[in-house]
Structure formats: structure tokens, C-alpha cells
Scaffold this active site. Structure first.
Site, PDB file in Angstrom:
ATOM      1  N   GLY B 102       0.815  -1.213   0.000  1.00  0.00           N
ATOM      2  CA  GLY B 102       0.000   0.000   0.000  1.00  0.00           C
ATOM      3  C   GLY B 102       0.846   1.260   0.000  1.00  0.00           C
ATOM      4  CB  CYS B 103       0.422   4.550  -1.651  1.00  0.00           C
ATOM      5  SG  CYS B 103       1.017   4.151  -3.289  1.00  0.00           S
ATOM      6  CB  ILE B 104      -0.977   6.284   2.588  1.00  0.00           C
ATOM      7  CG1 ILE B 104      -1.690   6.720   3.876  1.00  0.00           C
ATOM      8  CG2 ILE B 104      -2.008   6.233   1.489  1.00  0.00           C
ATOM      9  CD1 ILE B 104      -1.153   7.951   4.413  1.00  0.00           C
TER      10      ILE B 104
END
Lengths: 170, 104
Positions: B102-104
Site C-alpha cells: 500500500g502507498c499509505i
């Protein structure tokens, strides 16, 4: 008895010995869709151990103004990438609907809203700066802006601070 | 996938060195993995690692830093103190999990 030869141990390179990197983002827009790119990239940079600075200027001040940070909007007006007939986009309620829809999509992906995102970045060690000229122009003082803000800087101080940084203007 | 020897036992890893078989991991192995990146595991580290393992078991993905703070209730600042510079990846490595996607 069978002997299995194994590969030599590989330890991931976490870049602990690498030279220190810096990234800087200039946020100049106050719409919901233009607020996220810098925040998401800054989060990625911080996760990579990169020293990260965000400078908020002009309409980007809405991202850190307590009165507006939780109420940014997305408008389809003038945005052909929404693929709506452009004549319909200025109709009453269209911006509210588009904003609602975008917020919902972000929530489904577990992306925090802007105030929570800024807190998260600050917790990760991100430096958040307000532009002095914009603060003066919009008649703001420090109490008007989010608590996570590191301070107010003029451009020349900001440029000095980010020496050597990879910089993105959004 | 290469097989390497960690703490005197064969372990499956990817090309970067992250473990690929969930079941091959235990806390003794974690101590050795942490040692290879200069971290001495404390109870605070283990609390983080145990959350990562149980969250991965439930969801099939390595939790991101934000998820560790919002769902695991471990402050992000603490994660940076325990696993300096690149906490998301270092935590995953020690926990025997893939890098978070995931990016965040």
C-alpha cells in the site's frame, strides 16, 4: 542423508549507509484532488527515510488553514478528465456531488482526509511550512493554521532550507 | 525462490532477502533477522511484530505504517524510533512478511 546446499544469506539494503536525501513539495492548489498528490508522495518519501518538506503557498494555504483544511472541494468544471459533458458541470450541486463521491472513494481505499493526513505526515517527521507572502496576503496568523505547522517562511529561507532537495511544484 | 540458512535452518526468501513462507518464521528467527540490520529486539519491537503477523494472517497483506498506528494503536513516531529510517520495510523484514504494497 541428503545435504541441501543453501544460497548465501541476502540482507535487504535499507539504505542505512546511503547519503541523506531530501525532497520538497510546493503545494499551490486548494482543491481536494490537487491536495492529495503531494501528501501521498511525501508519505512515500518519509517511509523511505527521506527528509521531507512541504511549503504551502497561495491557494495551497487552504490545506493548512483550520477553517478550510477539512472542507476542500473537487469540481468537474473545466476538467475534461471527468468525461462529463462540460455544459453540465457548472450546474448547481455538481461540485458538491463530485466532492462527496471523491471523498467516498478515498475513504474506501482507507486514505485519510486532509487534516488526518497532515497529522500522519507530521508524526512521520515531515516539515510543514507556510509561505510568508500568502500568510500576509490572506491576513492569517499562526492561530489560524493547523497545529502541526513548523512555521512561516519567506521564499528565500525556504530555498536555503531545501538545498540539494528534489523539488516538486504542485 | 532461493533457500538460505538463517539461525541454522533453511528459510525461503525472495531476491531481496524478505522471507516468503509465513510458517517458517518464529520469534527466535526474528531476533536473528533484526540482528542482521543492527536492531536488538525488545518487547516494544515484538509488540509491533506480533501486530504485523496477526494482521497479515487476517488480511493477507502486510499492514502499512498508518494501519499499524490506527488499527494496531502504536504511534507512528514510536515505529520510527524502533525501526529507524525505513520502518515499514524493516518491520516487514523482521516479521518475515513481504514489503507493504500500500502507498499509505
Amino acid at each position: 542423508m541428503t545435504l541441501t546446499e543453501t544460497a548465501p544469506l541476502v540482507v535487504p539494503d535499507f539504505g542505512d549507509d546511503a547519503e541523506d536525501r531530501k525532497m520538497a513539495f510546493v503545494c499551490s492548489k486548494g482543491t481536494l484532488d490537487m491536495a492529495y498528490p503531494a501528501l501521498i508522495m511525501a508519505s512515500g518519501a518519509l517511509e523511505q527515510g527521506v527528509e521531507t518538506h512541504i511549503f504551502f503557498t497561495f491557494w495551497g494555504m487552504d490545506m493548512i488553514n483550520k477553517a478550510t483544511t477539512g472542507h476542500l472541494k473537487f469540481t468537474p468544471v473545466g476538467n475534461t478528465a471527468t468525461h462529463m459533458p462540460q455544459a453540465l458541470t457548472p450546474l448547481p450541486g455538481m461540485t458538491a456531488m463530485a466532492t462527496h463521491r471523491m471523498r467516498k472513494q478515498l475513504e474506501e481505499l482507507d486514505i485519510p482526509d486532509i487534516p488526518a493526513f497532515l497529522t500522519h505526515l507530521s508524526d512521520m517527521g515531515c516539515h510543514l511550512w507556510a509561505c510568508k507572502m500568502s500568510v500576509d496576503m490572506f491576513n492569517l496568523d499562526e492561530d489560524d493554521m493547523i497545529d502541526e505547522l513548523d512555521g512561516v517562511l519567506n521564499v528565500s529561507d525556504f530555498v536555503e532550507l531545501i538545498e540539494g532537495a528534489q523539488t516538486m511544484f504542485i | 525462490m532461493p533457500v538460505t540458512t538463517i539461525a541454522d535452518r533453511p528459510v525461503h526468501v525472495d531476491d531481496e532477502g524478505f522471507m516468503t513462507e509465513y510458517q517458517e518464521w518464529d520469534e527466535d528467527l526474528a531476533r536473528t533477522l533484526a540482528g542482521t540490520i543492527g536492531i536488538e529486539l525488545t518487547d516494544a519491537h515484538l509488540e509491533v511484530i506480533r501486530f504485523l503477523r496477526s494482521d497479515f494472517e487476517q488480511n493477507g497483506v502486510t499492514p502499512t505504517l498508518r494501519r499499524v498506528s490506527t488499527v494496531g494503536n502504536i504511534p507512528t513516531k514510536t515505529l520510527f524510533d524502533l525501526f529507524p529510517k525505513k520502518p515499514a520495510r524493516k518491520m516487514a523484514y523482521v516479521a518475515g512478511l513481504p514489503k507493504p504494497a500500500g502507498c499509505i
